[in-house]
Motif scaffolding. Structure first.
Motif, PDB file in Angstrom:
ATOM      1  N   PRO A  25       0.840  -1.198   0.000  1.00 57.06           N
ATOM      2  CA  PRO A  25       0.000   0.000   0.000  1.00 57.06           C
ATOM      3  C   PRO A  25       0.878   1.253   0.000  1.00 57.06           C
ATOM      4  N   ILE A  26       0.584   2.153  -0.898  1.00 56.91           N
ATOM      5  CA  ILE A  26       1.304   3.422  -1.022  1.00 56.91           C
ATOM      6  C   ILE A  26       0.275   4.534  -0.867  1.00 56.91           C
ATOM      7  N   GLY A  27       0.625   5.586  -0.127  1.00 55.15           N
ATOM      8  CA  GLY A  27      -0.318   6.664   0.137  1.00 55.15           C
ATOM      9  C   GLY A  27      -1.256   6.271   1.276  1.00 55.15           C
ATOM     10  N   ALA A  28      -2.325   7.031   1.424  1.00 55.03           N
ATOM     11  CA  ALA A  28      -3.293   6.761   2.490  1.00 55.03           C
ATOM     12  C   ALA A  28      -4.636   7.376   2.104  1.00 55.03           C
ATOM     13  N   GLU A  29      -5.703   6.774   2.581  1.00 52.84           N
ATOM     14  CA  GLU A  29      -7.038   7.281   2.266  1.00 52.84           C
ATOM     15  C   GLU A  29      -7.244   8.701   2.758  1.00 52.84           C
ATOM     16  N   ASP A  30      -6.606   9.056   3.889  1.00 58.49           N
ATOM     17  CA  ASP A  30      -6.814  10.391   4.454  1.00 58.49           C
ATOM     18  C   ASP A  30      -5.641  11.345   4.182  1.00 58.49           C
ATOM     19  N   PRO A  35      -3.586   9.461  -2.715  1.00 56.68           N
ATOM     20  CA  PRO A  35      -4.581   8.441  -2.384  1.00 56.68           C
ATOM     21  C   PRO A  35      -3.970   7.045  -2.302  1.00 56.68           C
ATOM     22  N   LEU A  36      -4.569   6.229  -1.494  1.00 51.97           N
ATOM     23  CA  LEU A  36      -4.127   4.859  -1.317  1.00 51.97           C
ATOM     24  C   LEU A  36      -4.198   4.099  -2.638  1.00 51.97           C
ATOM     25  N   HIS A  37      -3.103   3.437  -2.976  1.00 51.24           N
ATOM     26  CA  HIS A  37      -3.074   2.528  -4.108  1.00 51.24           C
ATOM     27  C   HIS A  37      -2.008   1.478  -3.801  1.00 51.24           C
ATOM     28  N   TYR A  38      -1.906   0.462  -4.626  1.00 52.27           N
ATOM     29  CA  TYR A  38      -1.000  -0.657  -4.353  1.00 52.27           C
ATOM     30  C   TYR A  38       0.020  -0.789  -5.473  1.00 52.27           C
ATOM     31  N   ARG A  39       1.259  -1.088  -5.082  1.00 47.86           N
ATOM     32  CA  ARG A  39       2.329  -1.243  -6.060  1.00 47.86           C
ATOM     33  C   ARG A  39       3.174  -2.455  -5.704  1.00 47.86           C
ATOM     34  N   ARG A  40       3.750  -3.055  -6.715  1.00 46.69           N
ATOM     35  CA  ARG A  40       4.756  -4.096  -6.511  1.00 46.69           C
ATOM     36  C   ARG A  40       6.087  -3.382  -6.349  1.00 46.69           C
ATOM     37  N   ILE A  41       6.813  -3.695  -5.275  1.00 43.60           N
ATOM     38  CA  ILE A  41       8.113  -3.091  -5.008  1.00 43.60           C
ATOM     39  C   ILE A  41       9.138  -4.226  -4.993  1.00 43.60           C
ATOM     40  N   ALA A 170      -4.742   4.454  -9.119  1.00 43.62           N
ATOM     41  CA  ALA A 170      -3.625   3.655  -9.590  1.00 43.62           C
ATOM     42  C   ALA A 170      -3.975   2.172  -9.553  1.00 43.62           C
ATOM     43  N   GLN A 171      -3.323   1.425 -10.380  1.00 45.19           N
ATOM     44  CA  GLN A 171      -3.508  -0.026 -10.410  1.00 45.19           C
ATOM     45  C   GLN A 171      -2.245  -0.691  -9.903  1.00 45.19           C
TER      46      GLN A 171
END
Length: 174
Positions: A25-30, A35-41, A170-171
Motif C-alpha cells: 500500500p502506497i499513500g493513504a485514504e486520508d 490516495p491509497l493505491h498498491y504497487r509491486r516493489i 492507480a492499479q
C-alpha cells in the motif's frame, strides 16, 4: 539522506535488505494528493541510517554543504542542508543511488504492515529534534534482518522521484 542500491557487494556494506512486496500500500485514504493505491516493489538495499557528517568527511576531495561548512554538526549527525544535485552526486560517488519514493515508503512501513513509519496515525505528526543516527526513538526503528533507523525522525529524506501527485486511481504494477 538515505541511499539505495541494487549494485555491488562493496556498496551493500551497512545496508539493510528490504524484501520484495507484491502488493504494497502506497499513500493513504486520508492523505490529500496521495490516495491509497498498491504497487509491486522489488527487493532492494537501503542504508541503515542517514548519511552522516563523518561519511562525507571521509571522502577525499569532497566537501560539506556550504551552510554546514563554517560550523559542522557532530560527526555522528545526519547530513542536512543539501541540494538535490549534491545528494545525487554524493550517492553516485559512493556507488549508490537515491531511493524512489515508493521504495522509501515501502521500507518505512515494512511493506504496509505499519500504517506510518512511526506506527501511529497521520494526525500524530509532530515536531522532532535532530540527533545522532541510531538514536531514533524506539518507535522509529523498523526491523528487517537488520534494523533500519530514523525513517520518520531525524533528517528529512531525499528520493529520486519527482514531486508529482499520485494517480487518482492507480492499479497494481505488474
Amino acid at each position: 539522506m538515505l541511499f539505495a542500491s541494487r549494485g555491488t557487494a562493496d556498496a551493500a556494506i551497512g545496508m539493510v535488505a528490504v524484501p520484495e512486496f507484491k502488493e504494497c500500500p502506497i499513500g493513504a485514504e486520508d492523505l490529500p494528493g496521495a490516495p491509497l493505491h498498491y504497487r509491486r516493489i522489488p527487493g532492494f538495499l537501503i542504508d541503515a541510517t542517514e548519511v552522516t557528517v563523518s561519511q562525507v568527511d571521509q571522502q577525499e576531495d569532497w566537501y560539506l554543504p556550504e551552510k554546514l561548512a563554517p560550523n559542522p554538526p557532530p560527526a555522528d549527525f545526519p547530513l542536512t542542508s543539501v541540494r538535490y544535485d549534491y545528494a545525487v552526486a554524493f550517492a553516485e560517488r559512493i556507488g549508490k543511488r537515491l531511493p524512489e519514493e515508493a521504495e522509501f515508503e515501502a521500507a518505512a512501513t515494512n511493506g504496509g504492515q505499519r500504517p506510518t513509519p512511526w506506527g501511529g496515525a497521520l494526525s500524530d505528526l509532530g515536531e522532532w529534534t535532530m540527533g545522532p543516527v541510531k538514536q531514533s526513538p524506539r518507535f522509529d526503528v523498523i526491523r528487517y534482518v537488520d534494523n533500519l533507523w530514523g525513517m520518520y525522525s531525524n533528517a528529512i529524506e531525499w528520493t529520486s522521484t519527482w514531486g508529482i501527485h499520485y494517480p487518482k486511481f492507480a492499479q497494481i504494477a505488474p
